[in-house]
Design a protein around this motif. Structure first.
Motif, PDB file in Angstrom:
ATOM      1  N   UNK A  27       0.922  -0.833   0.255  1.00  0.00           N
ATOM      2  CA  UNK A  27      -0.062  -0.231  -0.208  1.00  0.00           C
ATOM      3  C   UNK A  27       1.189   0.909  -0.101  1.00  0.00           C
ATOM      4  N   UNK A  28       1.662   1.256   0.338  1.00  0.00           N
ATOM      5  CA  UNK A  28       3.127   2.273   0.590  1.00  0.00           C
ATOM      6  C   UNK A  28       3.206   3.017  -0.265  1.00  0.00           C
ATOM      7  N   UNK A  29       3.469   1.500  -1.088  1.00  0.00           N
ATOM      8  CA  UNK A  29       4.493   1.490  -2.631  1.00  0.00           C
ATOM      9  C   UNK A  29       3.234   2.601  -3.567  1.00  0.00           C
ATOM     10  N   UNK A  30       2.222   2.016  -3.018  1.00  0.00           N
ATOM     11  CA  UNK A  30       1.246   2.368  -4.841  1.00  0.00           C
ATOM     12  C   UNK A  30       1.376   4.430  -4.211  1.00  0.00           C
ATOM     13  N   UNK A  31       1.258   4.000  -2.438  1.00  0.00           N
ATOM     14  CA  UNK A  31       1.493   5.239  -2.255  1.00  0.00           C
ATOM     15  C   UNK A  31       1.946   6.596  -3.031  1.00  0.00           C
ATOM     16  N   UNK A  32       3.919   6.052  -2.473  1.00  0.00           N
ATOM     17  CA  UNK A  32       5.145   6.468  -3.316  1.00  0.00           C
ATOM     18  C   UNK A  32       4.233   6.780  -4.988  1.00  0.00           C
ATOM     19  N   UNK A  33       4.088   5.561  -5.680  1.00  0.00           N
ATOM     20  CA  UNK A  33       3.710   5.706  -7.164  1.00  0.00           C
ATOM     21  C   UNK A  33       3.215   7.177  -7.675  1.00  0.00           C
ATOM     22  N   UNK A  51      -3.681  15.201 -12.193  1.00  0.00           N
ATOM     23  CA  UNK A  51      -3.314  15.218 -10.467  1.00  0.00           C
ATOM     24  C   UNK A  51      -3.777  14.842  -9.329  1.00  0.00           C
ATOM     25  N   UNK A  52      -4.457  16.015  -9.385  1.00  0.00           N
ATOM     26  CA  UNK A  52      -5.413  15.646  -8.002  1.00  0.00           C
ATOM     27  C   UNK A  52      -5.982  14.916  -7.410  1.00  0.00           C
ATOM     28  N   UNK A  53      -6.385  14.327  -8.029  1.00  0.00           N
ATOM     29  CA  UNK A  53      -6.739  12.465  -8.209  1.00  0.00           C
ATOM     30  C   UNK A  53      -5.367  11.825  -7.240  1.00  0.00           C
ATOM     31  N   UNK A  54      -4.264  12.056  -8.132  1.00  0.00           N
ATOM     32  CA  UNK A  54      -3.253  10.840  -7.230  1.00  0.00           C
ATOM     33  C   UNK A  54      -3.000  12.049  -6.089  1.00  0.00           C
ATOM     34  N   UNK A  55      -2.572  13.167  -5.695  1.00  0.00           N
ATOM     35  CA  UNK A  55      -2.304  13.881  -4.366  1.00  0.00           C
ATOM     36  C   UNK A  55      -3.330  13.221  -3.350  1.00  0.00           C
ATOM     37  N   UNK A  56      -4.589  13.136  -4.216  1.00  0.00           N
ATOM     38  CA  UNK A  56      -5.395  12.804  -2.548  1.00  0.00           C
ATOM     39  C   UNK A  56      -5.242  11.117  -2.456  1.00  0.00           C
ATOM     40  N   UNK A  57      -4.567  10.594  -3.257  1.00  0.00           N
ATOM     41  CA  UNK A  57      -4.558   9.273  -2.865  1.00  0.00           C
ATOM     42  C   UNK A  57      -3.682   9.570  -2.231  1.00  0.00           C
ATOM     43  N   UNK A  58      -2.552   9.419  -2.305  1.00  0.00           N
ATOM     44  CA  UNK A  58      -0.619   9.466  -2.020  1.00  0.00           C
ATOM     45  C   UNK A  58      -1.465   9.808  -0.095  1.00  0.00           C
ATOM     46  N   UNK A  59      -2.336  11.490  -0.217  1.00  0.00           N
ATOM     47  CA  UNK A  59      -2.486  11.792   0.995  1.00  0.00           C
ATOM     48  C   UNK A  59      -3.705  10.594   2.246  1.00  0.00           C
ATOM     49  N   UNK A  60      -4.601   9.579   1.072  1.00  0.00           N
ATOM     50  CA  UNK A  60      -5.389   9.063   2.449  1.00  0.00           C
ATOM     51  C   UNK A  60      -4.855   7.744   2.536  1.00  0.00           C
ATOM     52  N   UNK A  61      -3.812   7.060   1.413  1.00  0.00           N
ATOM     53  CA  UNK A  61      -3.101   6.132   1.427  1.00  0.00           C
ATOM     54  C   UNK A  61      -2.716   5.730   3.087  1.00  0.00           C
ATOM     55  N   UNK A  62      -1.827   6.468   2.943  1.00  0.00           N
ATOM     56  CA  UNK A  62      -1.324   6.502   4.625  1.00  0.00           C
ATOM     57  C   UNK A  62      -2.425   6.067   5.540  1.00  0.00           C
ATOM     58  N   UNK A  63      -3.428   5.902   6.160  1.00  0.00           N
ATOM     59  CA  UNK A  63      -4.054   6.272   6.461  1.00  0.00           C
ATOM     60  C   UNK A  63      -4.826   5.259   6.912  1.00  0.00           C
ATOM     61  N   UNK A  64      -5.353   4.272   5.222  1.00  0.00           N
ATOM     62  CA  UNK A  64      -5.617   3.096   4.437  1.00  0.00           C
ATOM     63  C   UNK A  64      -4.633   1.953   5.140  1.00  0.00           C
ATOM     64  N   UNK A  65      -3.394   2.049   5.041  1.00  0.00           N
ATOM     65  CA  UNK A  65      -2.533   1.661   5.018  1.00  0.00           C
ATOM     66  C   UNK A  65      -1.452   1.022   6.439  1.00  0.00           C
ATOM     67  N   UNK A  66      -2.726   1.748   7.457  1.00  0.00           N
ATOM     68  CA  UNK A  66      -1.730   2.169   8.988  1.00  0.00           C
ATOM     69  C   UNK A  66      -3.019   0.947   9.174  1.00  0.00           C
TER      70      UNK A  66
END
Length: 95
Positions: A27-33, A51-66
């Motif tokens: 999940x964190x690898x996907x966030x980095x991508x 780019x907004x969709x990628x940005x939102x995903x990059x912000x939300x994925x750490x919470x989901x991963x944890x």
């Protein structure tokens, strides 16, 4: 006496933790991508929603991963019945 069958043994703690670590790292690898793609698409003039969709995903994925890494599956008993050997009392070899 309850007989423990090999097929009804729960997953070991080490295997469960290893699976959670792999899920977190993926999940964190996907966030980095997503973070890299957000930066690249923003600098290349892509539409704001890309780019907004990628940005939102990059912000939300750490919470989901944890949350996924801390979610422990309930330990359930196996779905099969133990198999007990059948005792055969007939003599096989006579002396």
């Amino acid at each position: 006496m309850v007989v423990q069958s090999v097929t009804s043994a729960p997953e070991s703690l080490a295997e469960e933790q290893a699976a959670r670590i792999r899920r977190y790292l993926f999940t964190m690898g996907v966030r980095t991508a997503c973070f890299i793609l957000a930066a690249v698409t923003a600098t290349q003039g892509a539409p704001w929603w890309v780019w907004g969709s990628f940005s939102v995903a990059a912000v939300l994925l750490p919470y989901i991963a944890v949350v996924m890494a801390n979610a422990v599956r309930p330990r359930t008993a196996g779905r099969t019945n133990p198999v007990t050997p059948i005792v055969d009392h007939t003599r096989q070899i006579e002396r």
